[in-house]
Design an enzyme around this catalytic site. Sequence first.
Site, PDB file in Angstrom:
ATOM      1  N   ARG A   1      41.252  42.832  12.682  1.00  0.00           N
ATOM      2  CA  ARG A   1      40.532  42.676  13.987  1.00  0.00           C
ATOM      3  C   ARG A   1      39.440  43.596  14.097  1.00  0.00           C
ATOM      4  NH1 ARG A   1      43.361  38.527  14.383  1.00  0.00           N
ATOM      5  NH2 ARG A   1      44.489  37.982  16.183  1.00  0.00           N
TER       6      ARG A   1
ATOM      7  N   SER B   1      45.586  37.793  22.933  1.00  0.00           N
ATOM      8  CA  SER B   1      46.385  38.848  22.609  1.00  0.00           C
ATOM      9  C   SER B   1      45.401  40.149  23.382  1.00  0.00           C
ATOM     10  CB  SER B   1      46.493  39.254  21.265  1.00  0.00           C
ATOM     11  OG  SER B   1      47.289  38.039  20.584  1.00  0.00           O
TER      12      SER B   1
ATOM     13  N   GLU C   1      43.063  45.295  21.896  1.00  0.00           N
ATOM     14  CA  GLU C   1      42.263  44.247  21.096  1.00  0.00           C
ATOM     15  C   GLU C   1      40.868  44.040  21.483  1.00  0.00           C
ATOM     16  OE1 GLU C   1      43.843  40.381  18.824  1.00  0.00           O
ATOM     17  OE2 GLU C   1      42.177  39.687  20.201  1.00  0.00           O
TER      18      GLU C   1
HETATM   19  N1  EPU Z   1      57.371  38.005  19.365  1.00  0.00           N
HETATM   20  C1  EPU Z   1      58.434  38.515  20.131  1.00  0.00           C
HETATM   21  N2  EPU Z   1      58.066  38.317  21.589  1.00  0.00           N
HETATM   22  C2  EPU Z   1      56.876  37.863  21.944  1.00  0.00           C
HETATM   23  C3  EPU Z   1      55.746  37.541  21.111  1.00  0.00           C
HETATM   24  C4  EPU Z   1      56.145  37.505  19.931  1.00  0.00           C
HETATM   25  O1  EPU Z   1      59.444  38.736  19.880  1.00  0.00           O
HETATM   26  O2  EPU Z   1      56.542  37.896  23.392  1.00  0.00           O
HETATM   27  C5  EPU Z   1      57.665  38.090  17.880  1.00  0.00           C
HETATM   28  C6  EPU Z   1      57.679  36.940  17.365  1.00  0.00           C
HETATM   29  O3  EPU Z   1      58.883  36.336  17.239  1.00  0.00           O
HETATM   30  C7  EPU Z   1      57.159  37.039  15.928  1.00  0.00           C
HETATM   31  C8  EPU Z   1      56.103  37.953  16.036  1.00  0.00           C
HETATM   32  O4  EPU Z   1      56.440  38.972  17.238  1.00  0.00           O
HETATM   33  O5  EPU Z   1      58.186  37.610  15.105  1.00  0.00           O
HETATM   34  C9  EPU Z   1      54.653  37.706  15.769  1.00  0.00           C
HETATM   35  O6  EPU Z   1      54.498  36.702  17.041  1.00  0.00           O
HETATM   36  P1  EPU Z   1      53.359  35.828  16.708  1.00  0.00           P
HETATM   37  O7  EPU Z   1      53.788  34.708  15.642  1.00  0.00           O
HETATM   38  O8  EPU Z   1      53.455  35.163  18.179  1.00  0.00           O
HETATM   39  O9  EPU Z   1      51.906  36.440  16.585  1.00  0.00           O
HETATM   40  P2  EPU Z   1      51.607  37.772  17.100  1.00  0.00           P
HETATM   41  O10 EPU Z   1      51.257  38.696  16.082  1.00  0.00           O
HETATM   42  O11 EPU Z   1      52.176  38.092  18.835  1.00  0.00           O
HETATM   43  C10 EPU Z   1      49.113  37.178  16.268  1.00  0.00           C
HETATM   44  C11 EPU Z   1      47.541  37.332  16.849  1.00  0.00           C
HETATM   45  C12 EPU Z   1      47.374  35.920  17.606  1.00  0.00           C
HETATM   46  C13 EPU Z   1      47.492  34.827  16.638  1.00  0.00           C
HETATM   47  C14 EPU Z   1      49.016  34.697  16.115  1.00  0.00           C
HETATM   48  C15 EPU Z   1      49.278  33.827  15.117  1.00  0.00           C
HETATM   49  C16 EPU Z   1      46.929  39.761  17.168  1.00  0.00           C
HETATM   50  C17 EPU Z   1      46.761  40.867  18.170  1.00  0.00           C
HETATM   51  N3  EPU Z   1      47.372  38.711  17.566  1.00  0.00           N
HETATM   52  O12 EPU Z   1      50.139  37.215  17.574  1.00  0.00           O
HETATM   53  O13 EPU Z   1      45.897  36.324  18.073  1.00  0.00           O
HETATM   54  O14 EPU Z   1      47.209  33.762  17.356  1.00  0.00           O
HETATM   55  O15 EPU Z   1      49.207  36.423  15.505  1.00  0.00           O
HETATM   56  O16 EPU Z   1      48.824  34.315  13.920  1.00  0.00           O
HETATM   57  O17 EPU Z   1      47.234  40.044  15.735  1.00  0.00           O
HETATM   58  C18 EPU Z   1      44.626  36.817  19.564  1.00  0.00           C
HETATM   59  O18 EPU Z   1      44.249  37.717  18.905  1.00  0.00           O
HETATM   60  O19 EPU Z   1      43.860  36.746  20.647  1.00  0.00           O
HETATM   61  C19 EPU Z   1      45.449  36.019  19.313  1.00  0.00           C
HETATM   62  C20 EPU Z   1      46.092  35.161  20.035  1.00  0.00           C
END
Ligand code: EPU
Length: 319
Positions: A146, A223, A319
């Site tokens: 990012r 995010s 972010e």
């Molecule tokens: N999780 C929770 N509770 C929640 C959300 C997530 O426990 O409410 C846990 C999930 O179960 C999982 C982990 O956190 O174990 C990661 O969650 P997820 O796969 O949904 O991805 P994220 O890390 O929350 C990141 C990016 C997203 C991107 C997704 C998929 C960042 C800040 N965000 O989210 O990017 O779509 O991975 O790759 O890195 C964005 O930047 O705007 C964005 C949507």
Amino acid sequence: TLRLPARAAQYCRIENEAQLHALPPHRQRFILGGGSNLVLLGDIDGLVLHVALTGKRLVAEDAGAWFVEAAAGENWHDFVLWTLAQGWPGLENLALIPGTVGAAPVQNIGAYGLEAGERIHQVSAIDLNSGDTRTFSKAECQFSYRNSLWKNEGWHLSGRFCITSVVFRLPKPWQPNCAYAELARELAAKDRATPSSQHIAEAVIALRQRKLPDPAILPNAGSFFENPRVDADVAERLATAFPFLPRYPQADGQIKLAAGWLIEQAGWKGRQLGPVGMYEKQALVLVNRGGACAQDLLDLMAAVREDVAQRFGVRLEPE
Ligand code: EPU
């Protein structure tokens, strides 16, 4: 897309590069893409340059890759779908990310195991001080999670360089990238043992539609916080206290934690503070339920940060 009230003193829609060469001198210039990944904390006392440059084409092809160029104002998702339709796969994991092509390098957009920087070959920009056109190689862009030279320098905020186009290198032969656990599960559920790039795009679109609110219906900017990176010993200690803590080892030895998980555990998933809240299906997404002002958002940001820091000793950064 967060729908916070803000007004520009002056606004110019940039539809051709000549406009960028003919700009009057300004104290402050602000470069705007799709407006889907920024927080406006008040009026902008300057000139907003809304980049609406269009055009996309194959610029070169060799045994190892297709080189595809798109103008900065092209819609990102439409561009991804267009490359797939042309038979030039490689961006499918980044389907349905809101915003424009020109904004993609700034924060190095990423999702489902791929970052745009991995596919960017070069970025062209106009130096608004001198009028010169400059090309930045992938290495010069200094992409990381990012982040990039562009974001570090704050050129979108100072209006120094305006990105005009991006060339992507899409490697041949194409190889599916389905290591992201949630994506692998989605493909398995659809019986896609040997998925095509189209199948991957469809799976990514389905996942995003299920978890992320449509900004046209519920204002948000994706995010809101970054996933924090901590040293391995810190992650180890946290995992002893919280055995279900998701941990993602990084190439540099640090461990990436899931901000969404931390926020959910801190009790903020689906919880509101005034007109803003953290989304019920993805705690990392801050939503405006109607009529929020900048202060509402700052109050929620501070409260979430405080609770996560108290509980886990981890500092969240927006972010
Ligand atoms: N999780 C929770 N509770 C929640 C959300 C997530 O426990 O409410 C846990 C999930 O179960 C999982 C982990 O956190 O174990 C990661 O969650 P997820 O796969 O949904 O991805 P994220 O890390 O929350 C990141 C990016 C997203 C991107 C997704 C998929 C960042 C800040 N965000 O989210 O990017 O779509 O991975 O790759 O890195 C964005 O930047 O705007 C964005 C949507």
